[in-house]
Design a protein around this motif. Structure first.
Motif, PDB file in Angstrom:
ATOM      1  N   GLU A  55     114.396  53.814 178.185  1.00  0.00           N
ATOM      2  CA  GLU A  55     114.766  53.528 176.807  1.00  0.00           C
ATOM      3  C   GLU A  55     113.525  53.037 176.074  1.00  0.00           C
ATOM      4  OE1 GLU A  55     118.619  51.425 175.054  1.00  0.00           O
ATOM      5  OE2 GLU A  55     117.232  50.001 175.956  1.00  0.00           O
ATOM      6  N   ASP A  56     113.490  53.247 174.755  1.00  0.00           N
ATOM      7  CA  ASP A  56     112.337  52.850 173.940  1.00  0.00           C
ATOM      8  C   ASP A  56     111.044  53.380 174.547  1.00  0.00           C
ATOM      9  OD1 ASP A  56     113.975  51.440 172.193  1.00  0.00           O
ATOM     10  OD2 ASP A  56     113.840  49.602 173.387  1.00  0.00           O
ATOM     11  N   SER A  57     111.062  54.640 174.947  1.00  0.00           N
ATOM     12  CA  SER A  57     109.917  55.192 175.669  1.00  0.00           C
ATOM     13  C   SER A  57     108.955  55.918 174.739  1.00  0.00           C
ATOM     14  CB  SER A  57     110.397  56.143 176.760  1.00  0.00           C
ATOM     15  OG  SER A  57     110.997  57.280 176.192  1.00  0.00           O
ATOM     16  N   TYR A  58     107.741  56.049 175.209  1.00  0.00           N
ATOM     17  CA  TYR A  58     106.718  56.811 174.516  1.00  0.00           C
ATOM     18  C   TYR A  58     105.776  57.399 175.546  1.00  0.00           C
ATOM     19  CZ  TYR A  58     104.582  52.162 174.910  1.00  0.00           C
ATOM     20  OH  TYR A  58     104.148  50.959 175.383  1.00  0.00           O
ATOM     21  N   GLU A  59     105.204  58.540 175.195  1.00  0.00           N
ATOM     22  CA  GLU A  59     104.191  59.162 176.039  1.00  0.00           C
ATOM     23  C   GLU A  59     102.851  58.604 175.614  1.00  0.00           C
ATOM     24  OE1 GLU A  59     102.266  63.539 177.099  1.00  0.00           O
ATOM     25  OE2 GLU A  59     104.065  63.418 175.852  1.00  0.00           O
ATOM     26  N   ARG A  60     102.086  58.152 176.576  1.00  0.00           N
ATOM     27  CA  ARG A  60     100.769  57.590 176.290  1.00  0.00           C
ATOM     28  C   ARG A  60      99.725  58.636 176.671  1.00  0.00           C
ATOM     29  NH1 ARG A  60      99.666  51.407 177.052  1.00  0.00           N
ATOM     30  NH2 ARG A  60     100.729  51.498 175.059  1.00  0.00           N
ATOM     31  N   ILE A  61      98.916  59.009 175.694  1.00  0.00           N
ATOM     32  CA  ILE A  61      97.890  60.023 175.897  1.00  0.00           C
ATOM     33  C   ILE A  61      96.535  59.326 175.945  1.00  0.00           C
ATOM     34  CG2 ILE A  61      96.801  62.067 174.897  1.00  0.00           C
ATOM     35  CD1 ILE A  61      99.526  62.655 173.580  1.00  0.00           C
ATOM     36  N   PHE A  62      95.807  59.554 177.042  1.00  0.00           N
ATOM     37  CA  PHE A  62      94.525  58.894 177.265  1.00  0.00           C
ATOM     38  C   PHE A  62      93.374  59.874 177.107  1.00  0.00           C
ATOM     39  CE2 PHE A  62      97.483  56.380 179.792  1.00  0.00           C
ATOM     40  CZ  PHE A  62      97.102  55.088 179.495  1.00  0.00           C
ATOM     41  N   HIS A  63      92.254  59.351 176.656  1.00  0.00           N
ATOM     42  CA  HIS A  63      90.973  60.046 176.727  1.00  0.00           C
ATOM     43  C   HIS A  63      89.906  58.965 176.835  1.00  0.00           C
ATOM     44  CE1 HIS A  63      88.116  63.285 176.339  1.00  0.00           C
ATOM     45  NE2 HIS A  63      87.423  62.500 175.537  1.00  0.00           N
ATOM     46  N   GLY A  64      89.329  58.834 178.012  1.00  0.00           N
ATOM     47  CA  GLY A  64      88.375  57.749 178.239  1.00  0.00           C
ATOM     48  C   GLY A  64      89.086  56.410 178.129  1.00  0.00           C
ATOM     49  N   LEU A  65      88.544  55.527 177.324  1.00  0.00           N
ATOM     50  CA  LEU A  65      89.150  54.216 177.116  1.00  0.00           C
ATOM     51  C   LEU A  65      90.013  54.169 175.849  1.00  0.00           C
ATOM     52  CD1 LEU A  65      86.227  51.819 178.128  1.00  0.00           C
ATOM     53  CD2 LEU A  65      88.274  52.400 179.434  1.00  0.00           C
ATOM     54  N   TYR A  90      93.477  55.594 173.675  1.00  0.00           N
ATOM     55  CA  TYR A  90      94.811  56.136 173.906  1.00  0.00           C
ATOM     56  C   TYR A  90      95.590  56.194 172.602  1.00  0.00           C
ATOM     57  CZ  TYR A  90      96.927  51.493 173.475  1.00  0.00           C
ATOM     58  OH  TYR A  90      97.361  50.285 173.001  1.00  0.00           O
ATOM     59  N   ALA A  91      96.623  57.035 172.619  1.00  0.00           N
ATOM     60  CA  ALA A  91      97.555  57.129 171.491  1.00  0.00           C
ATOM     61  C   ALA A  91      98.951  57.259 172.081  1.00  0.00           C
ATOM     62  CB  ALA A  91      97.232  58.329 170.617  1.00  0.00           C
ATOM     63  N   ASP A  92      99.941  56.795 171.345  1.00  0.00           N
ATOM     64  CA  ASP A  92     101.328  56.841 171.805  1.00  0.00           C
ATOM     65  C   ASP A  92     102.136  57.816 170.965  1.00  0.00           C
ATOM     66  OD1 ASP A  92     100.851  54.912 173.742  1.00  0.00           O
ATOM     67  OD2 ASP A  92     101.412  53.247 172.432  1.00  0.00           O
ATOM     68  N   VAL A  93     103.003  58.573 171.649  1.00  0.00           N
ATOM     69  CA  VAL A  93     103.920  59.494 170.986  1.00  0.00           C
ATOM     70  C   VAL A  93     105.334  59.036 171.330  1.00  0.00           C
ATOM     71  CG1 VAL A  93     104.688  61.893 170.792  1.00  0.00           C
ATOM     72  CG2 VAL A  93     102.275  61.387 171.254  1.00  0.00           C
ATOM     73  N   TRP A  94     106.094  58.659 170.317  1.00  0.00           N
ATOM     74  CA  TRP A  94     107.443  58.119 170.506  1.00  0.00           C
ATOM     75  C   TRP A  94     108.367  59.169 171.114  1.00  0.00           C
ATOM     76  CZ3 TRP A  94     109.867  53.790 170.971  1.00  0.00           C
ATOM     77  CH2 TRP A  94     111.243  53.738 170.819  1.00  0.00           C
TER      78      TRP A  94
END
Length: 135
Positions: free
Chosen positions: A47-57, A59-63
């Motif tokens: 619940e209340d999840s998001y995909e965390r996208i990393f590149h190096g140090l 990151y961005a979150d996609v709900w």
């Protein structure tokens, strides 16, 4: 209480219910959310999840919201320590900034996997699910 939990591979997940977790999937995606439920096959409900996208140090979150994950796709599940979460040396950036870098990295990885598969096929190996595909 432990004697009431049947012996299954997912039995130890009871301690993670209602806690914030990080899940790594077989396709490389990382999901963060609150574990609400699971079953004997380790199918999970976040619940209340998001995909965390990393590149190096960075990151961005996609709900994602409520997310159901089939257990066979889970590589790793870990509880996030809320006290230490803010001390991790990562920098949040806008999705538009990191997405092109992430996509280029994924394309390069896929190309590398195809090349690796071709080499392995020459030596008699076949990738999982690739029987008869012939590349």
């Amino acid at each position: 209480m432990d004697s009431l939990i049947p012996f299954t591979t997912s039995g130890s997940l009871v301690d993670c219910v209602d806690k914030k977790v990080l899940i790594v999937l077989r396709d490389g995606r990382k999901l963060v959310g609150v574990l609400r439920s699971y079953d004997q096959f380790a199918n999970l409900v976040l619940e209340d999840s998001y995909e965390r996208i990393f590149h190096g140090l960075e990151y961005a979150d996609v709900w994602k919201g409520v997310f159901v994950i089939r257990g066979e796709n889970v590589v790793l599940l870990g509880e996030i320590d809320l006290d230490l979460e803010d001390e991790v040396p990562l920098i949040q950036v806008p999705l538009q900034q990191i997405l092109p870098l992430h996509n280029a990295e994924n394309d390069a990885r896929k190309k590398s996997e195809v090349e690796k598969g071709k080499i392995l096929m020459k030596h008699g190996f076949v990738k999982e699910g690739g029987e008869g595909d012939g590349y």
